[in-house]
Design a protein around this motif. Structure first.
Motif, PDB file in Angstrom:
ATOM      1  N   ALA A   1     -36.180  19.391 -17.018  1.00 50.69           N
ATOM      2  CA  ALA A   1     -36.016  18.611 -15.727  1.00 50.69           C
ATOM      3  C   ALA A   1     -36.215  19.759 -14.545  1.00 50.69           C
ATOM      4  N   TYR A   2     -35.222  20.770 -14.717  1.00 51.17           N
ATOM      5  CA  TYR A   2     -35.325  21.694 -13.719  1.00 51.17           C
ATOM      6  C   TYR A   2     -36.640  22.141 -13.103  1.00 51.17           C
ATOM      7  N   THR A   3     -37.499  22.441 -13.947  1.00 52.36           N
ATOM      8  CA  THR A   3     -38.764  22.842 -13.967  1.00 52.36           C
ATOM      9  C   THR A   3     -39.721  22.042 -13.162  1.00 52.36           C
ATOM     10  N   ILE A   4     -39.738  20.534 -13.914  1.00 50.73           N
ATOM     11  CA  ILE A   4     -40.792  19.745 -13.522  1.00 50.73           C
ATOM     12  C   ILE A   4     -40.167  19.237 -11.942  1.00 50.73           C
ATOM     13  N   ASN A   5     -38.834  19.202 -11.689  1.00 47.21           N
ATOM     14  CA  ASN A   5     -38.300  18.934 -10.148  1.00 47.21           C
ATOM     15  C   ASN A   5     -39.057  20.007  -9.478  1.00 47.21           C
ATOM     16  N   LYS A   6     -38.967  21.328  -9.481  1.00 57.10           N
ATOM     17  CA  LYS A   6     -39.334  22.289  -8.742  1.00 57.10           C
ATOM     18  C   LYS A   6     -41.079  22.253  -8.731  1.00 57.10           C
ATOM     19  N   MET A   7     -41.417  22.049  -9.770  1.00 56.12           N
ATOM     20  CA  MET A   7     -43.122  22.238  -9.968  1.00 56.12           C
ATOM     21  C   MET A   7     -43.705  21.122  -9.239  1.00 56.12           C
ATOM     22  N   ILE A   8     -43.220  19.773  -9.414  1.00 60.19           N
ATOM     23  CA  ILE A   8     -44.114  18.801  -8.569  1.00 60.19           C
ATOM     24  C   ILE A   8     -43.758  18.582  -7.212  1.00 60.19           C
ATOM     25  N   HIS A   9     -42.640  19.323  -6.488  1.00 55.53           N
ATOM     26  CA  HIS A   9     -42.335  19.317  -5.280  1.00 55.53           C
ATOM     27  C   HIS A   9     -42.873  20.556  -4.519  1.00 55.53           C
ATOM     28  N   LEU A  10     -43.362  21.531  -5.149  1.00 53.09           N
ATOM     29  CA  LEU A  10     -43.968  22.657  -4.551  1.00 53.09           C
ATOM     30  C   LEU A  10     -44.917  22.258  -3.520  1.00 53.09           C
ATOM     31  N   ARG A  11     -44.706  22.776  -2.181  1.00 53.93           N
ATOM     32  CA  ARG A  11     -45.703  22.485  -1.201  1.00 53.93           C
ATOM     33  C   ARG A  11     -46.896  23.514  -1.303  1.00 53.93           C
ATOM     34  N   ILE A  12     -47.553  23.274  -1.847  1.00 55.09           N
ATOM     35  CA  ILE A  12     -48.790  24.578  -2.299  1.00 55.09           C
ATOM     36  C   ILE A  12     -50.237  23.994  -2.137  1.00 55.09           C
ATOM     37  N   PHE A  13     -50.203  22.686  -1.473  1.00 61.49           N
ATOM     38  CA  PHE A  13     -51.727  22.163  -1.344  1.00 61.49           C
ATOM     39  C   PHE A  13     -51.599  22.128   0.296  1.00 61.49           C
ATOM     40  N   GLU A  14     -52.892  22.331   0.684  1.00 64.25           N
ATOM     41  CA  GLU A  14     -53.003  22.275   2.183  1.00 64.25           C
ATOM     42  C   GLU A  14     -53.128  21.024   2.790  1.00 64.25           C
ATOM     43  N   ASP A  15     -52.464  21.032   4.164  1.00 57.12           N
ATOM     44  CA  ASP A  15     -52.490  19.776   5.181  1.00 57.12           C
ATOM     45  C   ASP A  15     -53.822  19.787   5.844  1.00 57.12           C
ATOM     46  N   GLU A  16     -53.810  18.794   6.677  1.00 58.76           N
ATOM     47  CA  GLU A  16     -54.830  18.755   7.666  1.00 58.76           C
ATOM     48  C   GLU A  16     -54.829  20.075   8.569  1.00 58.76           C
TER      49      GLU A  16
END
Length: 148
Positions: free
Chosen positions: A43-58
């Motif tokens: 649960a901890y790992t998935i929550n951290k992983m899917i919310h990591l902001r590591i994709f570029e915005d505009e």
């Protein structure tokens, strides 16, 4: 629980020359479980992983998450993340969870990702796999649930 996340433009996994899983855009995640790992680590790992902001915005800044971009996950079981190389030249894997426990946790990890709305492709637990990917960036992040 330890994971290595690689942001990728595309990825696939083959077993015996047969493709068994592929994604178009998202994360390749190498997943390893230790003897004392539980569903709380998942649960901890998935929550951290899917919310990591590591994709570029505009604006080209890493400001978007896997959820924001509708990314997929190629999940690969990887007990070697628990290699101990302190002594000698052959790694020890005694800290890794036993195969039965690790497989159950791996299945729970993938189910939890799917429950969170993520499309998940997988390899096969315990198989000899060949993983191909185009690492985007490259961006590679590690998460250890025992070191939050």
């Amino acid at each position: 629980m330890k994971i290595i996340i690689q942001r990728s433009l595309q990825a696939s996994v083959t077993i015996a020359n047969t493709e068994v899983g592929a994604i178009d855009y998202g994360f390749v995640v190498l997943v390893g479980f230790g003897e004392d790992d539980t569903t709380a680590d998942i649960a901890y790992t998935i929550n951290k992983m899917i919310h990591l902001r590591i994709f570029e915005d505009e604006d080209g800044k890493m400001n978007r998450s896997l959820l924001d971009v509708g990314g997929q996950v190629l999940s690969i079981s990887q007990f070697t993340l628990f290699a101990n190389t302190k002594k000698g030249r052959r790694p020890s894997f005694t800290a890794a969870a036993a195969p039965e426990k690790a497989n159950a946790l791996y299945e729970a990890f993938n189910l939890a990702l799917r429950t969170a709305g993520i499309t998940v492709a997988t390899g096969q637990f315990g198989a000899d796999m060949q993983v191909s990917l185009t690492n985007d960036g490259p961006v590679t992040i590690t998460i250890d649930s025992k070191k939050p």
